[in-house]
Design an enzyme around this catalytic site. Structure first.
Site, PDB file in Angstrom:
ATOM      1  N   CYS A 146      -0.395  -9.475  -6.973  1.00 62.06           N
ATOM      2  CA  CYS A 146      -1.786  -9.037  -7.034  1.00 62.06           C
ATOM      3  C   CYS A 146      -2.156  -8.583  -8.439  1.00 62.06           C
ATOM      4  O   CYS A 146      -3.334  -8.556  -8.791  1.00 62.06           O
ATOM      5  CB  CYS A 146      -2.051  -7.952  -5.997  1.00 62.06           C
ATOM      6  SG  CYS A 146      -1.062  -6.470  -6.166  1.00 62.06           S
ATOM      7  N   THR A 172      13.331  -8.889  -4.950  1.00 64.64           N
ATOM      8  CA  THR A 172      13.653  -7.679  -4.193  1.00 64.64           C
ATOM      9  C   THR A 172      13.482  -7.919  -2.700  1.00 64.64           C
ATOM     10  O   THR A 172      14.258  -7.403  -1.883  1.00 64.64           O
ATOM     11  CB  THR A 172      12.771  -6.504  -4.653  1.00 64.64           C
ATOM     12  OG1 THR A 172      12.909  -6.331  -6.063  1.00 64.64           O
ATOM     13  CG2 THR A 172      13.185  -5.211  -3.966  1.00 64.64           C
ATOM     14  N   ARG A 223      -6.762   0.502  -3.659  1.00 67.27           N
ATOM     15  CA  ARG A 223      -6.037  -0.028  -2.512  1.00 67.27           C
ATOM     16  C   ARG A 223      -4.876   0.858  -2.052  1.00 67.27           C
ATOM     17  O   ARG A 223      -4.382   0.679  -0.942  1.00 67.27           O
ATOM     18  CB  ARG A 223      -5.494  -1.432  -2.824  1.00 67.27           C
ATOM     19  CG  ARG A 223      -4.438  -1.444  -3.919  1.00 67.27           C
ATOM     20  CD  ARG A 223      -4.148  -2.856  -4.439  1.00 67.27           C
ATOM     21  NE  ARG A 223      -3.052  -2.870  -5.407  1.00 67.27           N
ATOM     22  CZ  ARG A 223      -3.166  -2.538  -6.688  1.00 67.27           C
ATOM     23  NH1 ARG A 223      -4.348  -2.155  -7.167  1.00 67.27           N
ATOM     24  NH2 ARG A 223      -2.125  -2.576  -7.494  1.00 67.27           N
ATOM     25  N   LYS A 264       4.871   8.276  -7.728  1.00 67.76           N
ATOM     26  CA  LYS A 264       4.349   7.889  -6.419  1.00 67.76           C
ATOM     27  C   LYS A 264       5.149   8.501  -5.278  1.00 67.76           C
ATOM     28  O   LYS A 264       4.570   8.958  -4.282  1.00 67.76           O
ATOM     29  CB  LYS A 264       4.337   6.362  -6.281  1.00 67.76           C
ATOM     30  CG  LYS A 264       3.260   5.668  -7.082  1.00 67.76           C
ATOM     31  CD  LYS A 264       3.261   4.177  -6.789  1.00 67.76           C
ATOM     32  CE  LYS A 264       2.136   3.467  -7.540  1.00 67.76           C
ATOM     33  NZ  LYS A 264       2.117   2.015  -7.260  1.00 67.76           N
ATOM     34  N   ASP A 269       6.380  -6.109  -4.238  1.00 67.71           N
ATOM     35  CA  ASP A 269       5.716  -7.317  -4.703  1.00 67.71           C
ATOM     36  C   ASP A 269       6.683  -8.463  -4.978  1.00 67.71           C
ATOM     37  O   ASP A 269       6.427  -9.601  -4.609  1.00 67.71           O
ATOM     38  CB  ASP A 269       4.936  -7.035  -6.005  1.00 67.71           C
ATOM     39  CG  ASP A 269       3.698  -6.202  -5.761  1.00 67.71           C
ATOM     40  OD1 ASP A 269       3.147  -6.280  -4.654  1.00 67.71           O
ATOM     41  OD2 ASP A 269       3.302  -5.467  -6.675  1.00 67.71           O
TER      42      ASP A 269
END
Length: 233
Positions: free
Chosen positions: A173, A123, A62, A75, A119
């Site tokens: 998720c 935050t 994804r 990342k 997520d």
């Protein structure tokens, strides 16, 4: 001309607004990857990428910026390299940190718009509070299982009006699963809302957009501000 097709929609003045814009993307997962790609491709002048995670194998279904050879790498760094390969003129700032109360002022200093692609609700509410206080437009999204939700917070009802001011336990998720294309849809929608806001085609800031991947249906909910909201009232 690289941006000729979209300049037909909002003119050279709108394109110049994109070129001079500074946008922060907080979270470089399934939402942040497509959002970053479309904003860089659109000619946004500066993207600030904020994420301390490393690329994992389970991300790749994804998180479309990354490749198998990026496994174990930061990342923020890998995303910067991919975006600058797409458009070398895009200034990409990488911040390999998790945003929190102690660094939010520094990490978001000077930006014109923020994309919430994280997520955790805690935050998200921190970003909401900061952006509402500073008057910075926030495009927030979330997705799990078969559903995604996108909202522009910009002078209308804020995220705390919808969820309350305090974070509560919620699934992600990682625990609930998610269909990869849903995140692509939500992240792309975030980029579209951001582009429209930056060029002056401001979308409505009192709507929650939902997509259900099982019924394949979009819905819009009209949001009302919470008169007791501690942030936007």
């Amino acid at each position: 001309m690289r941006h000729s097709r979209q300049t037909l929609l909002w003119g050279s003045e709108g394109q110049q607004k994109l070129a001079s814009a500074r946008v922060a993307i907080v979270g470089l997962g399934g939402l942040g990857c497509p959002a970053a790609l479309y904003l860089a491709a659109a000619g946004v002048g500066t993207l600030r990428l904020i994420d301390a995670d490393q690329v994992e194998l389970s991300n790749l279904h994804r998180q479309v910026l990354y490749r198998s050879q990026h496994l174990g790498r930061p990342k923020a760094e890998m995303a910067r390299r991919q975006l600058q390969a797409l458009d070398p003129q895009c200034q990409v700032e990488e911040e390999a940190q998790f945003l929190d109360e102690g660094n939010v002022d520094r990490l978001l200093k000077g930006v014109d718009l923020v994309l919430d692609c994280v997520d955790g609700l805690a935050t998200k509410l921190l970003l909401n509070r900061f952006c509402v206080t500073k008057g910075i437009p926030l495009v927030t999204a979330s997705a799990n299982r078969w559903q995604c939700r996108v909202q522009l917070v910009d002078g209308g009802p804020c995220l705390a009006c919808l969820h309350g001011a305090e974070a509560r336990a919620n699934g992600s998720c990682d625990s609930l699963g998610v269909a990869g294309p849903l995140l692509g849809m939500a992240g792309s929608f975030q980029a579209l809302l951001a582009q429209r806001r930056l060029v002056g085609l401001a979308p409505a800031a009192d709507q929650l957009h939902l997509f259900d991947g099982e019924s394949l249906a979009w819905r819009q909910w009209q949001l009302q501000p919470d008169p007791d909201c501690p942030h936007c009232q």
